[in-house]
Scaffold this motif. Sequence first.
Motif, PDB file in Angstrom:
ATOM      1  N   GLY A 296       0.820  -1.206   0.000  1.00 22.88           N
ATOM      2  CA  GLY A 296       0.000   0.000   0.000  1.00 22.88           C
ATOM      3  C   GLY A 296       0.851   1.252   0.000  1.00 22.88           C
ATOM      4  O   GLY A 296       0.334   2.358  -0.176  1.00 22.88           O
TER       5      GLY A 296
ATOM      6  N   PHE B 206      -1.933   3.991   2.831  1.00 18.82           N
ATOM      7  CA  PHE B 206      -3.230   3.808   2.178  1.00 18.82           C
ATOM      8  C   PHE B 206      -3.477   5.025   1.293  1.00 18.82           C
ATOM      9  O   PHE B 206      -3.799   6.107   1.793  1.00 18.82           O
ATOM     10  CB  PHE B 206      -4.352   3.651   3.204  1.00 18.82           C
ATOM     11  CG  PHE B 206      -5.713   3.404   2.589  1.00 18.82           C
ATOM     12  CD1 PHE B 206      -6.136   2.112   2.315  1.00 18.82           C
ATOM     13  CD2 PHE B 206      -6.548   4.461   2.264  1.00 18.82           C
ATOM     14  CE1 PHE B 206      -7.373   1.882   1.737  1.00 18.82           C
ATOM     15  CE2 PHE B 206      -7.789   4.245   1.687  1.00 18.82           C
ATOM     16  CZ  PHE B 206      -8.214   2.950   1.424  1.00 18.82           C
ATOM     17  N   ASP B 207      -3.256   4.867  -0.011  1.00 15.42           N
ATOM     18  CA  ASP B 207      -3.495   5.944  -0.968  1.00 15.42           C
ATOM     19  C   ASP B 207      -2.801   7.242  -0.539  1.00 15.42           C
ATOM     20  O   ASP B 207      -3.381   8.323  -0.589  1.00 15.42           O
ATOM     21  CB  ASP B 207      -5.002   6.165  -1.144  1.00 15.42           C
ATOM     22  CG  ASP B 207      -5.329   7.009  -2.377  1.00 15.42           C
ATOM     23  OD1 ASP B 207      -4.506   7.040  -3.317  1.00 15.42           O
ATOM     24  OD2 ASP B 207      -6.399   7.671  -2.386  1.00 15.42           O
TER      25      ASP B 207
ATOM     26  N   VAL C  49      -3.879  -6.565   2.973  1.00 14.09           N
ATOM     27  CA  VAL C  49      -3.876  -5.904   1.667  1.00 14.09           C
ATOM     28  C   VAL C  49      -5.284  -5.604   1.166  1.00 14.09           C
ATOM     29  O   VAL C  49      -5.453  -4.794   0.251  1.00 14.09           O
ATOM     30  CB  VAL C  49      -3.113  -6.745   0.626  1.00 14.09           C
ATOM     31  CG1 VAL C  49      -1.640  -6.854   0.998  1.00 14.09           C
ATOM     32  CG2 VAL C  49      -3.733  -8.122   0.471  1.00 14.09           C
TER      33      VAL C  49
END
Length: 225
Positions: free
Chosen positions: A46, A91-92, A113
């Motif tokens: 991530g 996360f992003d 994930v």
Amino acid sequence: MKEFKYETHLHTCQGSDCGVSTGSEMVEYYKSIGYAGFFVTDHFYGGNIISACLHLPWEEGIEHFCSGYEDAKRRGDEVGFDVFFGFEYGFDGTEFLIYGLTKEWLLKNPQLVDLDLQAALNLFRESGGFIIHAHPFREAFYIPEIRLLPDLTDAVEVTNICNSPKQNKQAAAYAKKHNLPETCGGDAHIVDARPGGIISPKRIQTTEEFVSLLRSREYELVKKL
């Protein structure tokens, strides 16, 4: 009185695609500038994890991911330098430093994930992890938006050596508003990088002692605003 410096945010080329130096090289560097130890916090799935891991089965990927920490730990044990395990969960573009979990724990949790950000942070906490929001106000091409989750955060990295003074001031105000412990991180990727971390009044021998110290707030930051 003797002081003990610990870097809290560090990457290796064995675990992070953006890393340049090996774990053992980082040990040599930090020891040479008077540090007592550091946490290896390589980028996890991530985030900017070493790309080889993405093409391996989960168990093999985790072994590869942890190789930077294990290299540093071997060298640290040889030269009397404390090395601890952590990882930077992403996360992003939103990133958190996770302490208190182990390689064995990661091996047992491949579902990571597939979790969204809140579910992952909840799982880390439920499993005994301690969560520091890394550089929460950083602006960069890989960060589409700033996400703040104070109720799922145990501390805030208020001084990230790679951040701008403005971004660090925003992080400090955020930590103060939510009464969260403050940390400093070098976000080091290469030897000779500007170090960060905390200054402890005593030697830290376990991750649990590190977490207790942060909760007590009886420490100083290596670099303040």
